[in-house]
Scaffold this active site. Sequence first.
Site, short mmCIF file in Angstrom:
data_model
loop_
_atom_site.label_atom_id
_atom_site.label_comp_id
_atom_site.label_asym_id
_atom_site.label_seq_id
_atom_site.Cartn_x
_atom_site.Cartn_y
_atom_site.Cartn_z
N PHE A 1 0.82 -1.20 0.00
CA PHE A 1 0.00 0.00 0.00
C PHE A 1 0.86 1.26 0.00
O PHE A 1 1.90 1.31 0.66
CB PHE A 1 -0.88 0.05 1.26
N ASP A 2 0.40 2.27 -0.70
CA ASP A 2 0.88 3.62 -0.47
C ASP A 2 0.32 4.05 0.89
O ASP A 2 -0.59 3.41 1.41
CB ASP A 2 0.36 4.52 -1.61
N ALA A 3 0.83 5.16 1.44
CA ALA A 3 0.33 5.61 2.76
C ALA A 3 -0.66 6.78 2.63
O ALA A 3 -1.85 6.63 2.92
CB ALA A 3 1.50 6.00 3.65
N LYS B 1 9.20 6.53 -5.30
CA LYS B 1 8.30 6.06 -6.36
C LYS B 1 8.13 7.20 -7.37
O LYS B 1 8.01 8.34 -6.94
CB LYS B 1 6.93 5.69 -5.78
#
Length: 224
Positions: A8-10, A150
């Site tokens: 997951f991204d945050a 990213k």
Amino acid sequence: MKYDWILFDADETLFHFDSFGGMQLMFERFGVDFTRDDYNAYQLINKPLWVDYQEGKITADELKHIRFEGWAAKLGVTPFELNSAFLQAMADICTLLPGAKELLDALSGKAKLGIITNGFTELQAIRLERTGLTNYFEHVVISEEVGVAKPDLGIFDYAHQLMGLPCKSRVLMVGDNPHSDVLGGINFGIETCWLNTQGASTPEGIQPNYEVTSLLHLKDTLFA
């Protein structure tokens, strides 16, 4: 479960990131009434810096310094002090996106979970702790610590090594940013899910494996 790992991204994937609210709280602590106009002026500086950071043109430290140097001079503090105060305020107002806890509970024991974030180290652990999420995640990979952000393949490769090199077809990357999260994941060769809560149109040339409107929609999709 189709996946052994879900990454997951945050920010705006698991956590609300109300930067205006965080700035208001931080400046209130410095005795400053921070307005929406002030915020808009700040974002004219901040937003391009994040693009430069994601493209590897500046470092995390440079981003932290440049975005706050004007305000730091006015307040007689260092940009890094202001940056820390901002991250503290963001931790203090942190909330989860709707459905985050339910999704993680449903996935717990079915797949291993990780986070890959371009956010700053100072904010991550305290936020996970305060929201009770720390124990859900095997790994939390932070661009500031890895040295690349990213969508650079380097951060995905770093995470993949930490995970023990699982088969890429068994890894899913979930995030709200079609460029850093989805395109980054596609280029690395893993499956992707775009969390599109705003109903945005898909950027040309980016094709996620899934597109969902909420974390509960993702839960339904994964367990369909």
